[in-house]
Design an enzyme around this catalytic site. Structure first.
Site, PDB file in Angstrom:
ATOM      1  CB  CYS A   9      -0.935   0.018   1.208  1.00  0.00           C
ATOM      2  SG  CYS A   9      -0.097  -0.251   2.769  1.00  0.00           S
ATOM      3  N   GLY A  37      -1.212   0.497  -4.733  1.00  0.00           N
ATOM      4  CA  GLY A  37      -2.354  -0.302  -4.306  1.00  0.00           C
ATOM      5  C   GLY A  37      -3.602   0.084  -5.054  1.00  0.00           C
ATOM      6  CG  ASN A 112       3.742   0.712   2.746  1.00  0.00           C
ATOM      7  OD1 ASN A 112       3.458  -0.406   2.346  1.00  0.00           O
ATOM      8  ND2 ASN A 112       4.696   1.441   2.190  1.00  0.00           N
ATOM      9  N   GLY A 113       3.225  -1.962   4.963  1.00  0.00           N
ATOM     10  CA  GLY A 113       4.183  -2.973   5.398  1.00  0.00           C
ATOM     11  C   GLY A 113       3.491  -4.243   5.832  1.00  0.00           C
ATOM     12  CB  CYS A 251      11.848  -3.611   0.121  1.00  0.00           C
ATOM     13  SG  CYS A 251      11.446  -4.594  -1.336  1.00  0.00           S
ATOM     14  CE1 TYR A 257       6.366  -3.896 -11.545  1.00  0.00           C
ATOM     15  CE2 TYR A 257       5.832  -4.485  -9.283  1.00  0.00           C
ATOM     16  CZ  TYR A 257       5.444  -4.319 -10.595  1.00  0.00           C
ATOM     17  OH  TYR A 257       4.159  -4.564 -10.965  1.00  0.00           O
ATOM     18  CB  SER A 298       9.546  -1.018 -13.609  1.00  0.00           C
ATOM     19  OG  SER A 298       8.989  -2.306 -13.766  1.00  0.00           O
ATOM     20  CG  ASP A 360       9.888  -7.333 -17.436  1.00  0.00           C
ATOM     21  OD1 ASP A 360       9.669  -6.260 -16.843  1.00  0.00           O
ATOM     22  OD2 ASP A 360       9.001  -8.189 -17.624  1.00  0.00           O
ATOM     23  CG  ASP A 361       9.958  -5.493 -13.230  1.00  0.00           C
ATOM     24  OD1 ASP A 361       9.586  -6.458 -12.563  1.00  0.00           O
ATOM     25  OD2 ASP A 361       9.193  -4.861 -13.981  1.00  0.00           O
ATOM     26  CB  CYS A 397       8.646 -10.768   0.460  1.00  0.00           C
ATOM     27  SG  CYS A 397       8.702  -9.169   1.310  1.00  0.00           S
ATOM     28  CB  CYS A 449      15.512  -6.142   2.879  1.00  0.00           C
ATOM     29  SG  CYS A 449      14.821  -7.805   3.082  1.00  0.00           S
ATOM     30  CB  CYS A 452      12.464 -11.788  -2.185  1.00  0.00           C
ATOM     31  SG  CYS A 452      13.093 -10.251  -2.895  1.00  0.00           S
TER      32      CYS A 452
END
Length: 481
Positions: A9, A37, A112-113, A251, A257, A298, A360-361, A397, A449, A452
């Site tokens: 979000c 979001g 957010n998170g 992140c 992205y 992106s 691509d991302d 993640c 971080c 992932c």
């Protein structure tokens, strides 16, 4: 790209020094944050201690008609939220801001998170008689603040106490009758920044692009672990939980992205970071070709960086249909396959007979990617070489990114990059290295971080977690026993 990666979000808040049309300002900011979001959104307004709020499912302009926006009235504070669910489903009770009326007054919260211990906190409240209206982890934060407020002198003290118990990613804005308070987890997993308008109003937003939209200048980022209080007495920073840079871990996919390219996050330009990623790709995975193209949106900046570094001309390979939203219905398999054709169209004149490098991302499952490659082949591409401006996804993640389970990730299904290249139908494939990923955001005053990609997380994570961990059927938990 339009694949299955989503961020949870975006949040926004404004503190005015007078009664003003703060709901309209929040509306514009949320429109700028819509990319973070698209499932739901909401706005809460404070008019001298009296709260009004409205929220609903859908995009910002669909939820907030002219009449609905006007019904919120004017005030001196407002906070707003756009949502994509990673914890908690699409229940109306999960749409933010959460507005709570407790013995010490009104409180509204945007988050957010994603917390890693929300289920533990929730259970503790439930065992003492607490009642939850939704299934998101945001309620765990809100109730923790309210519980601590009963024992603390101020709301900011209650937030500082709450930060001792909640674990995970949280960039939040709280609104009380007299204050707007922004706070960020000690790792700084998700971005949060502060701006100021020419008229003296303070704004807080997930990204600086929202500040630009409402005419506010970027002042600085909320530091990892910092609490910032906005009131009629001025601005106060509380550094009780402030983290050193070496312990911060935003992140890195925010730069690759999630964020808009015109945003600046923790001191680094998102657009420049993506171009840098493309430049590193050109150095790490060179190949002879005639044209470099990016997959919208992106992938475009990374393609520009690759082209500049390699000396191979950049060209426009795809036109994206801007009018296809998330509500686009694809009931049958054949229609799902046609969806790529509807969303993207190849400029054949730029592709036919050419050796193409497509940037691509990321690659998640690989199905959409294979269809895009197929479009280039149909357009007459002589060769298709794919370069990805991120390392391969191999792990879940826990901090607010909706990543598929490992059994669905293409990088977990095949042992080598050559095997993946064969599956998606490209002549060669190259991913950005972990080492280069940590170098793309030049000037960033935080660390990153990369859990992932590597499976190494900056904090302890649970052994078992699912997207809707409070909505699982009994059979799910029996299977874990």
């Amino acid at each position: 790209m339009f694949h299955s990666l989503h961020e949870e979000c975006g949040v926004f808040g404004i503190f005015e020094n007078k009664t003003a049309a703060v709901a309209e300002t929040a509306y514009l900011a949320l429109f700028a944050l819509q990319h973070r979001g698209q499932e739901a959104c909401g706005i809460a307004v404070d008019d001298d201690g009296v709260f009004s709020h409205y929220k609903g499912s859908g995009l910002v302009p669909d939820v907030f008609t002219k009449e609905k926006l006007a019904s919120l009235g004017k005030g001196n504070m407002a906070i707003g939220h756009v949502r994509y669910s990673t914890t908690g489903g699409k229940d109306m009770g999960n749409i933010q801001p959460l507005v709570i009326r407790h013995i010490k007054g009104n409180l509204a919260l945007c988050h957010n998170g994603n917390l890693v211990n929300a289920d533990v906190i929730r259970r503790d409240f439930e065992l003492s008689g607490g009642i939850f209206h939704g299934t998101s982890d945001t309620e765990a934060i809100a109730y923790s603040i309210v519980s601590n407020r009963l024992k603390c002198k101020t709301t900011e003290d209650a937030i500082a106490q709450t930060m001792r118990t909640v674990k995970g990613a949280y960039s939040c804005i709280v609104m009380t009758a007299t204050k707007m308070i922004a706070f960020r987890d000690p790792n700084g997993f998700r971005p949060l920044c502060i701006g100021k308008t020419e008229g003296g109003a303070y704004c807080v937003a997930s990204e600086s692009c929202a500040l630009d939209t409402v005419g506010a200048a970027l002042v600085r980022d909320v530091l990892p672990g910092e609490i910032v209080v906005f009131s009629n007495e001025g601005v106060k920073s509380i550094n009780t939980h402030l983290a050193e840079k070496k312990n911060s871990s935003i992140c890195v996919f925010e730069y690759i992205y999630f964020a808009r390219p015109d945003s600046v996050i923790d001191g680094a330009s998102v657009q420049k970071a993506r171009m840098k990623a493309g430049a590193f790709l050109a150095k790490e995975h060179p190949v002879s070709a005639d044209i470099v193209i990016g997959v919208p949106d992106s992938g475009i900046d990374a393609a520009l960086g690759y082209a500049k570094e390699s000396g191979i001309p950049y060209g426009i390979g795809f036109i994206k249909n801007r009018y296809i939203g998330r509500s686009f219905i694809q009931p049958s398999q054949s229609q799902r396959e046609d969806a790529v054709r509807i969303k993207l169209n190849v400029i054949k004149e730029n592709i036919k007979g050419e050796r193409v490098i497509m940037i691509d991302d990321s690659i998640v499952r690989g199905t959409t990617c294979a269809r895009i490659v197929g479009l280039l082949r149909e357009a007459g591409a002589k060769e298709v070489h794919m370069r990805v401006s991120a390392p391969p996804f191999k792990h879940p993640c826990y901090f607010g990114t909706d990543i598929d389970s490992r059994d669905k990730l293409i990088a977990c299904q095949y042992e080598t990059v050559k095997e993946i290249a064969k599956v998606i139908g490209v002549d060669s494939l190259g991913y950005l290295s972990i080492e280069a990923t940590h170098k793309i955001a030049k000037g960033a005053n935080v660390n990153f971080c990369d859990g992932c990609f590597t499976g190494n997380y900056p904090i302890s994570v649970p052994k078992h977690i699912s997207k809707n961990k409070f909505d699982q059927k009994l059979g799910y938990y029996q299977a874990l026993d």
